[in-house]
Motif scaffolding. Structure first.
Motif, PDB file in Angstrom:
ATOM      1  N   UNK A   1       0.836  -1.207   0.000  1.00  0.00           N
ATOM      2  CA  UNK A   1       0.000   0.000   0.000  1.00  0.00           C
ATOM      3  C   UNK A   1       0.867   1.252   0.000  1.00  0.00           C
ATOM      4  N   UNK A   2       1.949   1.238   0.752  1.00  0.00           N
ATOM      5  CA  UNK A   2       2.854   2.385   0.781  1.00  0.00           C
ATOM      6  C   UNK A   2       3.458   2.634  -0.601  1.00  0.00           C
ATOM      7  N   UNK A   3       3.910   1.574  -1.265  1.00  0.00           N
ATOM      8  CA  UNK A   3       4.459   1.719  -2.618  1.00  0.00           C
ATOM      9  C   UNK A   3       3.398   2.306  -3.542  1.00  0.00           C
ATOM     10  N   UNK A   4       2.188   1.764  -3.473  1.00  0.00           N
ATOM     11  CA  UNK A   4       1.098   2.246  -4.322  1.00  0.00           C
ATOM     12  C   UNK A   4       0.752   3.705  -4.032  1.00  0.00           C
ATOM     13  N   UNK A   5       1.059   4.150  -2.821  1.00  0.00           N
ATOM     14  CA  UNK A   5       0.796   5.540  -2.421  1.00  0.00           C
ATOM     15  C   UNK A   5       1.940   6.480  -2.769  1.00  0.00           C
ATOM     16  N   UNK A   6       3.001   5.932  -3.356  1.00  0.00           N
ATOM     17  CA  UNK A   6       4.126   6.760  -3.764  1.00  0.00           C
ATOM     18  C   UNK A   6       5.237   6.884  -2.753  1.00  0.00           C
ATOM     19  N   UNK A   7       5.188   6.088  -1.698  1.00  0.00           N
ATOM     20  CA  UNK A   7       6.233   6.115  -0.682  1.00  0.00           C
ATOM     21  C   UNK A   7       7.380   5.211  -1.125  1.00  0.00           C
ATOM     22  N   UNK A   8       8.605   5.634  -0.909  1.00  0.00           N
ATOM     23  CA  UNK A   8       9.769   4.792  -1.168  1.00  0.00           C
ATOM     24  C   UNK A   8       9.806   3.738  -0.072  1.00  0.00           C
ATOM     25  N   UNK A   9       9.801   2.465  -0.452  1.00  0.00           N
ATOM     26  CA  UNK A   9       9.707   1.369   0.511  1.00  0.00           C
ATOM     27  C   UNK A   9      10.892   0.428   0.376  1.00  0.00           C
ATOM     28  N   UNK A  10      11.421   0.038   1.538  1.00  0.00           N
ATOM     29  CA  UNK A  10      12.434  -1.004   1.625  1.00  0.00           C
ATOM     30  C   UNK A  10      11.900  -2.053   2.596  1.00  0.00           C
ATOM     31  N   UNK A  11      11.585  -3.238   2.080  1.00  0.00           N
ATOM     32  CA  UNK A  11      11.060  -4.331   2.899  1.00  0.00           C
ATOM     33  C   UNK A  11      12.178  -5.322   3.168  1.00  0.00           C
TER      34      UNK A  11
ATOM     35  N   UNK B   1       3.921  -9.020  -3.176  1.00  0.00           N
ATOM     36  CA  UNK B   1       5.348  -8.968  -3.528  1.00  0.00           C
ATOM     37  C   UNK B   1       5.537  -8.249  -4.860  1.00  0.00           C
ATOM     38  N   UNK B   2       4.714  -8.574  -5.833  1.00  0.00           N
ATOM     39  CA  UNK B   2       4.815  -7.915  -7.141  1.00  0.00           C
ATOM     40  C   UNK B   2       4.589  -6.409  -6.998  1.00  0.00           C
ATOM     41  N   UNK B   3       3.635  -6.023  -6.169  1.00  0.00           N
ATOM     42  CA  UNK B   3       3.374  -4.609  -5.936  1.00  0.00           C
ATOM     43  C   UNK B   3       4.545  -3.909  -5.274  1.00  0.00           C
ATOM     44  N   UNK B   4       5.158  -4.579  -4.338  1.00  0.00           N
ATOM     45  CA  UNK B   4       6.315  -3.994  -3.650  1.00  0.00           C
ATOM     46  C   UNK B   4       7.479  -3.857  -4.624  1.00  0.00           C
ATOM     47  N   UNK B   5       7.724  -4.896  -5.402  1.00  0.00           N
ATOM     48  CA  UNK B   5       8.840  -4.848  -6.344  1.00  0.00           C
ATOM     49  C   UNK B   5       8.630  -3.820  -7.456  1.00  0.00           C
ATOM     50  N   UNK B   6       7.386  -3.479  -7.731  1.00  0.00           N
ATOM     51  CA  UNK B   6       7.095  -2.519  -8.794  1.00  0.00           C
ATOM     52  C   UNK B   6       7.657  -1.138  -8.479  1.00  0.00           C
ATOM     53  N   UNK B   7       7.784  -0.815  -7.196  1.00  0.00           N
ATOM     54  CA  UNK B   7       8.278   0.515  -6.864  1.00  0.00           C
ATOM     55  C   UNK B   7       9.125   0.574  -5.616  1.00  0.00           C
ATOM     56  N   UNK B   8       9.434  -0.577  -5.052  1.00  0.00           N
ATOM     57  CA  UNK B   8      10.221  -0.615  -3.822  1.00  0.00           C
ATOM     58  C   UNK B   8      11.325  -1.642  -3.941  1.00  0.00           C
ATOM     59  N   UNK B   9      11.923  -1.933  -2.813  1.00  0.00           N
ATOM     60  CA  UNK B   9      13.035  -2.879  -2.783  1.00  0.00           C
ATOM     61  C   UNK B   9      12.769  -3.925  -1.702  1.00  0.00           C
TER      62      UNK B   9
END
Length: 123
Positions: A31-41, A71-79
């Motif tokens: 959700x954070x990635x989808x909201x435009x937040x830089x995410x590192x999981x 996971x796909x959502x996170x990888x789309x804009x995060x790490x």
């Protein structure tokens, strides 16, 4: 939309052993990635298994988004990072993990968490 200076580092220690906590971490990250937040999981402890192909497909939790989709959502804009020690304890190597997942240790984690504008969550 979030300010590009904001970063969220999420450390998930739970896997199939604590499915609700595990799912919450992945959901918040996606959700954070989808909201435009830089995410590192960061995958640590039992969540380390989800760095391997096919493992997320085995995870089930009623009324939760499928883990492979998260996971796909996170990888789309995060790490996504797998903890070095957690990988070693499970005999997981770079060649074994999902494409895009890196293996890194505490020094990198601390560096990310201490960066200005960063917030951290642990699940």
């Amino acid at each position: 939309m979030a300010d590009s200076a904001e970063k969220l580092v999420i450390k998930v220690t739970a896997g199939a052993d604590a499915p609700e906590r595990c799912s919450q971490a992945f959901t918040v990250a996606a959700v954070a990635v989808a909201s435009g937040v830089e995410v590192s999981l960061w995958l640590t402890g039992e969540s380390a298994w989800f760095a391997l192909p096919g493992r997320a497909e085995e995870f089930e939790l009623p009324h939760a988004a499928p883990l492979p989709d998260l996971i796909a959502g996170i990888q789309a804009g995060g790490r996504i990072t797998l903890c070095t020690q957690c990988a070693a304890r499970r005999d997981i190597e770079e060649k074994d993990v999902l494409e895009g997942v890196r293996i890194a240790g505490a020094q990198v984690f601390v560096s990310e968490v201490m960066a200005p504008g960063t917030r951290a969550l642990v699940y």
